[in-house]
Design a protein around this motif. Structure first.
Motif, PDB file in Angstrom:
ATOM      1  N   PHE A   1       4.646  -2.565 -17.070  1.00 55.95           N
ATOM      2  CA  PHE A   1       5.753  -2.928 -18.160  1.00 55.95           C
ATOM      3  C   PHE A   1       6.171  -4.419 -17.252  1.00 55.95           C
ATOM      4  O   PHE A   1       6.755  -5.459 -18.492  1.00 55.95           O
ATOM      5  N   LEU A   2       6.496  -3.773 -15.997  1.00 53.81           N
ATOM      6  CA  LEU A   2       7.452  -5.559 -14.932  1.00 53.81           C
ATOM      7  C   LEU A   2       6.528  -6.601 -14.738  1.00 53.81           C
ATOM      8  O   LEU A   2       6.762  -7.633 -14.248  1.00 53.81           O
ATOM      9  N   GLY A   3       4.974  -6.780 -14.991  1.00 53.06           N
ATOM     10  CA  GLY A   3       4.483  -7.487 -14.812  1.00 53.06           C
ATOM     11  C   GLY A   3       3.710  -7.623 -13.968  1.00 53.06           C
ATOM     12  O   GLY A   3       3.193  -8.591 -13.158  1.00 53.06           O
ATOM     13  N   LEU A   4       3.396  -6.705 -12.853  1.00 49.01           N
ATOM     14  CA  LEU A   4       2.651  -6.078 -11.349  1.00 49.01           C
ATOM     15  C   LEU A   4       1.453  -5.460 -11.964  1.00 49.01           C
ATOM     16  O   LEU A   4       1.495  -4.420 -12.940  1.00 49.01           O
ATOM     17  N   SER A   5       0.594  -5.725 -11.158  1.00 50.67           N
ATOM     18  CA  SER A   5      -0.495  -5.311 -11.043  1.00 50.67           C
ATOM     19  C   SER A   5      -0.901  -3.099 -10.069  1.00 50.67           C
ATOM     20  O   SER A   5       0.368  -3.469  -9.414  1.00 50.67           O
ATOM     21  N   VAL A   6      -1.476  -2.553 -10.302  1.00 50.60           N
ATOM     22  CA  VAL A   6      -2.044  -1.506  -9.860  1.00 50.60           C
ATOM     23  C   VAL A   6      -3.288  -0.946 -10.373  1.00 50.60           C
ATOM     24  O   VAL A   6      -3.659  -1.075 -11.465  1.00 50.60           O
ATOM     25  N   ASN A   7      -3.281  -0.478  -8.856  1.00 51.37           N
ATOM     26  CA  ASN A   7      -5.082   0.081  -9.285  1.00 51.37           C
ATOM     27  C   ASN A   7      -4.956   1.209  -8.063  1.00 51.37           C
ATOM     28  O   ASN A   7      -3.427   1.105  -7.368  1.00 51.37           O
ATOM     29  N   SER A   8      -5.607   2.503  -7.557  1.00 47.88           N
ATOM     30  CA  SER A   8      -5.558   3.620  -6.663  1.00 47.88           C
ATOM     31  C   SER A   8      -7.035   3.086  -6.416  1.00 47.88           C
ATOM     32  O   SER A   8      -8.231   2.715  -6.905  1.00 47.88           O
ATOM     33  N   VAL A   9      -7.444   3.299  -4.573  1.00 44.63           N
ATOM     34  CA  VAL A   9      -9.021   3.642  -3.737  1.00 44.63           C
ATOM     35  C   VAL A   9      -9.622   4.844  -3.794  1.00 44.63           C
ATOM     36  O   VAL A   9      -8.845   5.174  -3.535  1.00 44.63           O
ATOM     37  N   GLN A  10     -10.928   4.825  -4.392  1.00 43.25           N
ATOM     38  CA  GLN A  10     -11.471   6.231  -4.868  1.00 43.25           C
ATOM     39  C   GLN A  10     -12.748   5.988  -3.075  1.00 43.25           C
ATOM     40  O   GLN A  10     -13.435   4.992  -3.452  1.00 43.25           O
ATOM     41  N   THR A  11     -13.022   7.270  -2.288  1.00 39.91           N
ATOM     42  CA  THR A  11     -14.122   7.553  -1.880  1.00 39.91           C
ATOM     43  C   THR A  11     -15.179   7.389  -2.791  1.00 39.91           C
ATOM     44  O   THR A  11     -15.271   7.896  -3.868  1.00 39.91           O
ATOM     45  N   GLY A  12     -15.708   6.748  -1.923  1.00 31.93           N
ATOM     46  CA  GLY A  12     -17.573   6.079  -3.099  1.00 31.93           C
ATOM     47  C   GLY A  12     -17.282   4.735  -4.154  1.00 31.93           C
ATOM     48  O   GLY A  12     -18.437   4.921  -5.177  1.00 31.93           O
TER      49      GLY A  12
ATOM     50  N   ASP B   1      -1.178  -5.599  -7.002  1.00 37.47           N
ATOM     51  CA  ASP B   1       0.095  -6.267  -6.530  1.00 37.47           C
ATOM     52  C   ASP B   1       0.517  -4.752  -5.774  1.00 37.47           C
ATOM     53  O   ASP B   1       0.582  -4.869  -4.414  1.00 37.47           O
ATOM     54  N   ILE B   2      -0.037  -3.546  -5.978  1.00 37.59           N
ATOM     55  CA  ILE B   2       0.477  -2.242  -5.567  1.00 37.59           C
ATOM     56  C   ILE B   2      -0.684  -1.006  -5.083  1.00 37.59           C
ATOM     57  O   ILE B   2      -1.528  -1.207  -6.963  1.00 37.59           O
ATOM     58  N   THR B   3      -0.883  -1.020  -4.644  1.00 37.70           N
ATOM     59  CA  THR B   3      -2.324  -0.578  -4.238  1.00 37.70           C
ATOM     60  C   THR B   3      -1.962   1.056  -3.957  1.00 37.70           C
ATOM     61  O   THR B   3      -1.116   1.710  -2.239  1.00 37.70           O
ATOM     62  N   TYR B   4      -2.579   2.430  -4.250  1.00 37.37           N
ATOM     63  CA  TYR B   4      -2.996   4.036  -3.939  1.00 37.37           C
ATOM     64  C   TYR B   4      -3.986   4.135  -3.199  1.00 37.37           C
ATOM     65  O   TYR B   4      -4.771   4.009  -4.099  1.00 37.37           O
TER      66      TYR B   4
ATOM     67  N   HIS C   1       0.773  -1.306  -0.219  1.00 39.93           N
ATOM     68  CA  HIS C   1       0.013   0.318  -0.011  1.00 39.93           C
ATOM     69  C   HIS C   1       1.028   0.953  -0.288  1.00 39.93           C
ATOM     70  O   HIS C   1       1.907   1.095   0.772  1.00 39.93           O
ATOM     71  N   VAL C   2       0.977   2.073  -0.904  1.00 43.37           N
ATOM     72  CA  VAL C   2       1.024   3.423  -0.804  1.00 43.37           C
ATOM     73  C   VAL C   2       0.294   4.391  -0.386  1.00 43.37           C
ATOM     74  O   VAL C   2      -0.374   4.895  -1.274  1.00 43.37           O
TER      75      VAL C   2
ATOM     76  N   ARG D   1      -3.674  10.109  -9.134  1.00 45.68           N
ATOM     77  CA  ARG D   1      -2.438  10.361  -9.989  1.00 45.68           C
ATOM     78  C   ARG D   1      -1.806   9.595 -10.015  1.00 45.68           C
ATOM     79  O   ARG D   1      -1.001   9.334 -11.225  1.00 45.68           O
ATOM     80  N   ASP D   2      -1.241   9.347  -9.088  1.00 45.19           N
ATOM     81  CA  ASP D   2       0.110   8.663  -8.819  1.00 45.19           C
ATOM     82  C   ASP D   2      -0.347   6.863  -9.092  1.00 45.19           C
ATOM     83  O   ASP D   2       1.161   6.929 -10.043  1.00 45.19           O
ATOM     84  N   ALA D   3      -1.167   6.683  -9.097  1.00 51.18           N
ATOM     85  CA  ALA D   3      -1.408   4.854  -9.362  1.00 51.18           C
ATOM     86  C   ALA D   3      -1.250   5.458 -11.402  1.00 51.18           C
ATOM     87  O   ALA D   3      -0.648   4.840 -12.008  1.00 51.18           O
ATOM     88  N   ASP D   4      -2.041   6.574 -11.770  1.00 50.41           N
ATOM     89  CA  ASP D   4      -2.363   6.313 -12.947  1.00 50.41           C
ATOM     90  C   ASP D   4      -0.951   7.165 -13.635  1.00 50.41           C
ATOM     91  O   ASP D   4      -0.207   6.565 -14.324  1.00 50.41           O
ATOM     92  N   TRP D   5       0.421   7.567 -13.101  1.00 51.95           N
ATOM     93  CA  TRP D   5       1.229   8.298 -13.114  1.00 51.95           C
ATOM     94  C   TRP D   5       2.604   7.091 -13.942  1.00 51.95           C
ATOM     95  O   TRP D   5       3.137   6.790 -15.171  1.00 51.95           O
ATOM     96  N   MET D   6       2.555   6.011 -12.552  1.00 45.99           N
ATOM     97  CA  MET D   6       3.776   4.921 -12.204  1.00 45.99           C
ATOM     98  C   MET D   6       2.999   3.943 -13.021  1.00 45.99           C
ATOM     99  O   MET D   6       4.202   2.850 -12.662  1.00 45.99           O
ATOM    100  N   GLY D   7       1.844   3.573 -12.969  1.00 42.29           N
ATOM    101  CA  GLY D   7       1.699   2.792 -13.480  1.00 42.29           C
ATOM    102  C   GLY D   7       2.402   1.689 -14.774  1.00 42.29           C
ATOM    103  O   GLY D   7       2.445   0.464 -14.234  1.00 42.29           O
TER     104      GLY D   7
END
Length: 758
Positions: free
Chosen positions: A149-160, A173-176, A127-128, A138-144
């Motif tokens: 590319f290296l085979g890991l999954s990423v997403n962000s959690v938003q209110t609502g 694998d990584i959640t912002y 978790h970040v 912003r950071d999940a989309d930017w660094m995603g």
């Protein structure tokens, strides 16, 4: 400075430099793993190898050099970003679970990608935690692109988001995500009656962005999940009327830093006369005393447009650290109702509290934690004391050449405002961009009005829309821009000279760069430094200055008006002794806040220990790790939640009246611990008894419809909010001697509330 202190500081500096030297050596090893010649397929194959190694048990420390080299190359190919050596050094420190101080604009977002990737290789999730929803997305989309590319999954959690959307986001694998939303989701999980209704995986590794804000400023803020609220009576309006008729010193006194107000003997007599209640401190009047104290607190200590605003017939609190409207935040129920009554609004109860956890306790659920911020060093002792987190200062990529001017001090607010407008007008005439940090919404509006009269156009930031705010703050470095904002507006967003336009940037640099002006000094030097740090990023020119009035709230709290009694002039003060006095006040305020945090922890720590013991059993039942039928599982989960909620209500009751213990010469925290321990010890028997009775009524039925019929279900609706935990100092007031007796009489209230067993 004594020789011993100098030697100790020299030793600390030597240790810090040695650590940085070790990091620099690792950076060189990473640079030597030159992957420029590798094609994309080779990089992805290498990432897969590292993942297999991590899952098989190879130490992540052994994989660090290879993993960080991969990220450096992937960042260059996918985003066109080449990490600086200092960014890699910060990334190494983050993996070592340290708190990293990196100057504003040094690229913390990219630094975090390296340890996030490395620790996500095990498949257990990272978790970040970010400052707001906008930054999480912003950071999940930017660094995603790097992670994918290296085979890991990423997403962000938003209110609502829906439960399913959140569950999928946390499974990556990584959640912002913001710390508050992650905490609220955890509280929702703690009352789920089915595993399918939970969203979190077991916690493992967390990177806390803007760590000083989350770990210190908001660490003791309780997150709350409660049943839906109902409208309650407006009895508080009567107490608000009474409070307005009381005069300072004549009827009530303040503590030395004006954090609390206390009725004195004359005040007690006045209240008794107005209420017609007889002795205010008799047991049957305890509810009157509690309501009156809340009304007095909000009347004399909470100021409209400073501590809160009224918008759309609702109270909206203002965050004391950011000066901005704090969404979804409440005072404890008694104070919230009193504040609503003060403003003549309809009161709404908070609903039955089902669960609560402070951000500090939530963050401690992660076995591995680290953080990053631009301002950590001044609070290093506190980070170590509370979190056992060591601070490491990472040098900037380019030397900081910002000029920090000494304080400009004026005797009164009008003189300060006049000087501010003159300074802003003269600098604005040159085209140099200016960022002004204010203490409140009220002060921002006042300054904007004064600038309008002086024909200086400005952009005022008091918005609740973080995305829009980020867009505006990013333009604060453009030619002739004048931006007025509360302290922390647009945090996490770089202010580039010229707004990122190279031609404009060159012109602005020649004008001296971004000029940061503070309209007051904060209780913490760390927060002053946050504002200063908006200027001079990445070696840019810039300067900062703070304007101070001896009528500023912080200085009045510490009696500086008495120290310079009768002094009033429009010209700036130049006495060095006043500068020294203000510096001393900030140090004292920081020490006080540290002690307040520690004292409040004394109350919340034991409740959290109790919660974790009970929740461990609850989790085993929820996951089916204890042999029992579906009906037994549902019944036991239901009564664990029901009885824990009752326990929290009792804890709140004890906490509200605990200041009476000091009047009876008892230690309030010790007495609090004793009472809630006695109450907690009875919880298992209550759960067993209630569960046994319900199972008899159910006759062993495993039919969900039957469970619904008997009310064995989750609340039909819940709401989450944040409580501003008001600090009420445990000290003797000048109440009548009968107040001591009130402590003992209070015990007779317990049968009324069904708490006589405690």
């Amino acid at each position: 400075m004594s020789i011993a202190v100098k030697l100790m500081q020299k030793f600390k500096d030597s240790v810090a430099q040695n650590k940085l030297n070790v990091y620099q050596d690792k950076v060189e090893l990473i640079r030597k793993r030159n992957l420029v010649a590798w094609n994309d397929g080779q990089l992805q194959t290498e990432s897969l190898r590292l993942k297999k190694e991590a899952i098989s048990g190879t130490s992540l420390d052994e994989l660090l050099v290879d993993a960080y080299a991969l990220i450096c190359e992937a960042a260059k190919r996918k985003l066109g970003l080449q990490p600086y050596d200092v960014q890699i050094m910060a990334a190494i420190a983050l993996h070592e679970r340290l708190l990293v101080e990196q100057h504003t604009g040094e690229g913390k977002t990219l630094s975090a990608v390296m340890p996030a990737y490395l620790n996500a290789l095990t498949g257990e999730g990272v978790h970040v935690l970010t400052f707001n929803d906008y930054l999480a997305k912003r950071d999940a989309d930017w660094m995603g692109p790097i992670y994918r590319f290296l085979g890991l999954s990423v997403n962000s959690v938003q209110t609502g988001m829906s439960l399913l959307e959140k569950r999928e986001a946390y499974a990556k694998d990584i959640t912002y995500v913001t710390a508050k939303e992650a905490g609220f989701d955890y509280l929702r999980d703690t009352i789920a009656l089915d595993v399918a209704d939970t969203v979190h995986r077991p916690f493992r590794y967390v990177i806390v962005d803007e760590a000083d804000s989350l770990l210190l400023d908001e660490a003791r803020v309780p997150l709350v999940i409660a049943g839906e609220s109902d409208f309650s009576s407006n009895d508080g309006i009567h107490f608000a009327d009474v409070a307005r008729q009381l005069n300072p010193l004549e009827h009530y006194d303040f503590d030395e830093s004006k954090r609390n107000a206390y009725l004195n003997e004359a005040g007690s007599a006045k209240v008794e006369s107005l209420l017609g209640c007889g002795n205010l401190y008799e047991s049957h009047n305890s509810h009157l005393l509690s309501s009156l104290n809340c009304a007095l607190h909000v009347e004399v200590l909470l100021k409209r447009d400073v501590d809160y605003i009224v918008r759309d017939e609702k109270i909206e609190l203002i965050d004391e650290y950011t000066g901005r409207v704090a969404e979804n935040r409440h005072l404890p129920d008694g104070l919230q109702a009193a504040l609503t009554a003060k403003e003549g609004l309809q009161s709404k109860s908070g609903g039955k509290i089902l669960g609560t956890i402070t951000l500090q306790h939530f963050l401690s659920l992660y076995p591995k934690a680290c953080g990053m911020t631009a301002t950590a060093h001044t609070s290093a002792i506190e980070f170590d004391d509370i979190y056992e987190l060591q601070v490491v200062q990472i040098p900037p990529n380019r030397p900081n050449i910002r000029i920090d001017h000494p304080l400009r001090i004026y005797t009164h607010k009008a003189a300060k405002l006049k000087a501010l407008v003159q300074e802003i007008s003269s600098v604005h005439a040159t085209g140099r961009p200016i960022l002004i940090g204010t203490s409140s919404v009220e002060e921002s509006d006042l300054l904007a009005e004064a600038l309008a009269v002086a024909n200086v156009p400005c952009q005022v930031l008091n918005a609740k829309n973080d995305a829009k705010e980020a867009e505006i703050i990013a333009k604060a470095g453009e030619i002739s821009a004048v931006t007025v904002s509360t302290n922390m507006a647009g945090r996490g967003v770089d202010i580039r000279l010229g707004g990122g336009n190279p031609t404009q940037a060159e012109i602005v640099a020649k004008l001296g760069g971004l000029y940061v002006i503070g309209t007051h000094v904060n209780e913490s030097l760390r927060i002053d430094n946050q504002l200063r740090g908006r200027s001079g990023r990445q070696g840019d020119p810039g300067s900062s200055v703070f304007f101070v009035s001896l009528e500023d709230e912080l200085l009045l709290q510490f009696g500086i008006d008495k120290w310079v009694r009768g002094l009033r002039q429009d010209e700036m003060l130049v006495e060095p002794a006043i500068l020294s006095k203000i510096s001393h006040i900030q140090r004292v305020a920081m020490a006080q806040n540290f002690q307040i945090r520690k004292e409040l922890n004394g109350y919340s720590d034991m409740v959290e220990d109790q919660r974790r013991i009970l929740y461990e059993e609850r989790l085993e039942i929820l996951k089916g790790e204890q042999p029992m039928s579906p009906s037994e599982q549902r019944v036991r989960l239901f009564y664990i939640d029901e009885i824990w909620a009752d326990h929290l209500a009792y804890v709140s009751y004890v906490r509200e009246g605990i200041h009476l213990e000091s009047l009876a010469s008892r230690n309030p925290i010790d007495e609090f611990h004793m009472q809630i321990t006695q109450a907690y010890e009875q919880i298992p028997a209550k759960i067993n008894s209630e569960s046994a009775n319900m199972l008899v009524r159910l006759a062993g039925s495993n039919d969900p419809a039957k469970w619904e019929e008997f009310g064995l279900r989750s609340p039909t609706s819940t709401r989450t909010y944040i409580i501003n935990d008001q600090y009420l100092e445990n000290q003797r007031s000048s109440w009548t001697p009968l107040t001591v007796l009130a402590y003992y009489l209070r015990k007779f209230l317990r049968p009324v509330f069904g708490w006589e067993k405690y």
